[in-house]
Design a protein around this motif. Structure first.
Motif, mmCIF file in Angstrom:
data_model
loop_
_atom_site.group_PDB
_atom_site.id
_atom_site.type_symbol
_atom_site.label_atom_id
_atom_site.label_comp_id
_atom_site.label_asym_id
_atom_site.label_seq_id
_atom_site.Cartn_x
_atom_site.Cartn_y
_atom_site.Cartn_z
ATOM 1 N N GLU A 197 7.560 10.400 -10.974
ATOM 2 C CA GLU A 197 6.867 9.163 -11.346
ATOM 3 C C GLU A 197 7.572 7.948 -10.768
ATOM 4 O O GLU A 197 6.926 7.031 -10.244
ATOM 5 N N VAL A 198 8.891 7.927 -10.843
ATOM 6 C CA VAL A 198 9.666 6.801 -10.317
ATOM 7 C C VAL A 198 9.475 6.692 -8.805
ATOM 8 O O VAL A 198 9.310 5.589 -8.277
ATOM 9 N N GLN A 199 9.492 7.819 -8.113
ATOM 10 C CA GLN A 199 9.295 7.788 -6.665
ATOM 11 C C GLN A 199 7.923 7.229 -6.314
ATOM 12 O O GLN A 199 7.785 6.442 -5.373
ATOM 13 N N HIS A 200 6.903 7.601 -7.082
ATOM 14 C CA HIS A 200 5.561 7.061 -6.840
ATOM 15 C C HIS A 200 5.535 5.560 -7.100
ATOM 16 O O HIS A 200 4.914 4.793 -6.345
ATOM 17 N N ASP A 201 6.214 5.119 -8.154
ATOM 18 C CA ASP A 201 6.265 3.687 -8.467
ATOM 19 C C ASP A 201 6.968 2.922 -7.356
ATOM 20 O O ASP A 201 6.529 1.823 -6.973
ATOM 21 N N ILE A 202 8.043 3.468 -6.809
ATOM 22 C CA ILE A 202 8.768 2.804 -5.719
ATOM 23 C C ILE A 202 7.879 2.690 -4.492
ATOM 24 O O ILE A 202 7.816 1.639 -3.852
ATOM 25 N N VAL A 203 7.168 3.749 -4.185
ATOM 26 C CA VAL A 203 6.253 3.729 -3.037
ATOM 27 C C VAL A 203 5.192 2.678 -3.261
ATOM 28 O O VAL A 203 4.861 1.891 -2.350
ATOM 29 N N ASP A 204 4.660 2.601 -4.479
ATOM 30 C CA ASP A 204 3.619 1.597 -4.776
ATOM 31 C C ASP A 204 4.177 0.186 -4.655
ATOM 32 O O ASP A 204 3.503 -0.711 -4.128
ATOM 33 N N LEU A 205 5.391 -0.032 -5.129
ATOM 34 C CA LEU A 205 5.992 -1.357 -5.061
ATOM 35 C C LEU A 205 6.290 -1.779 -3.627
ATOM 36 O O LEU A 205 6.111 -2.920 -3.248
ATOM 37 N N LYS A 206 6.734 -0.831 -2.807
ATOM 38 C CA LYS A 206 7.049 -1.135 -1.417
ATOM 39 C C LYS A 206 5.796 -1.216 -0.555
ATOM 40 O O LYS A 206 5.799 -1.799 0.513
ATOM 41 N N GLY A 207 4.737 -0.567 -1.025
ATOM 42 C CA GLY A 207 3.521 -0.540 -0.232
ATOM 43 C C GLY A 207 3.648 0.372 0.981
ATOM 44 O O GLY A 207 2.962 0.213 1.963
ATOM 45 N N VAL A 208 4.538 1.321 0.878
ATOM 46 C CA VAL A 208 4.793 2.246 1.974
ATOM 47 C C VAL A 208 4.099 3.564 1.691
ATOM 48 O O VAL A 208 4.133 4.057 0.578
ATOM 49 N N LYS A 209 3.480 4.114 2.705
ATOM 50 C CA LYS A 209 2.848 5.418 2.554
ATOM 51 C C LYS A 209 3.679 6.463 3.256
ATOM 52 O O LYS A 209 4.229 6.219 4.326
ATOM 53 N N LYS A 210 3.751 7.640 2.686
ATOM 54 C CA LYS A 210 4.510 8.725 3.295
ATOM 55 C C LYS A 210 3.682 9.442 4.319
ATOM 56 O O LYS A 210 2.543 9.603 4.281
#
Length: 57
Positions: free
Chosen positions: A44-57
């Protein structure tokens, strides 16, 4: 009489060792459960970080 005392002592020792083993298994199982929960939270935290950064894997 000596044989009976030996059997009784062995039985008590076996019971004691089983109780200690059960305690260790319970502690181990508790750690496994906590690890599973933490892994879920990390996802969940990793998804939140991705959402905050706006970066897609």
């Amino acid at each position: 009489m000596g044989t009976f005392a030996g059997i009784l002592t062995t039985s008590k020792l076996t019971t004691y060792r089983l109780e200690k083993l059960e305690e260790k298994v319970e502690k181990h199982n508790n750690v496994i459960e906590r690890t599973f929960i933490l892994e879920g939270k990390m996802t969940e935290v990793q998804h939140d970080i991705v959402d905050l950064k706006g970066v897609k894997k």
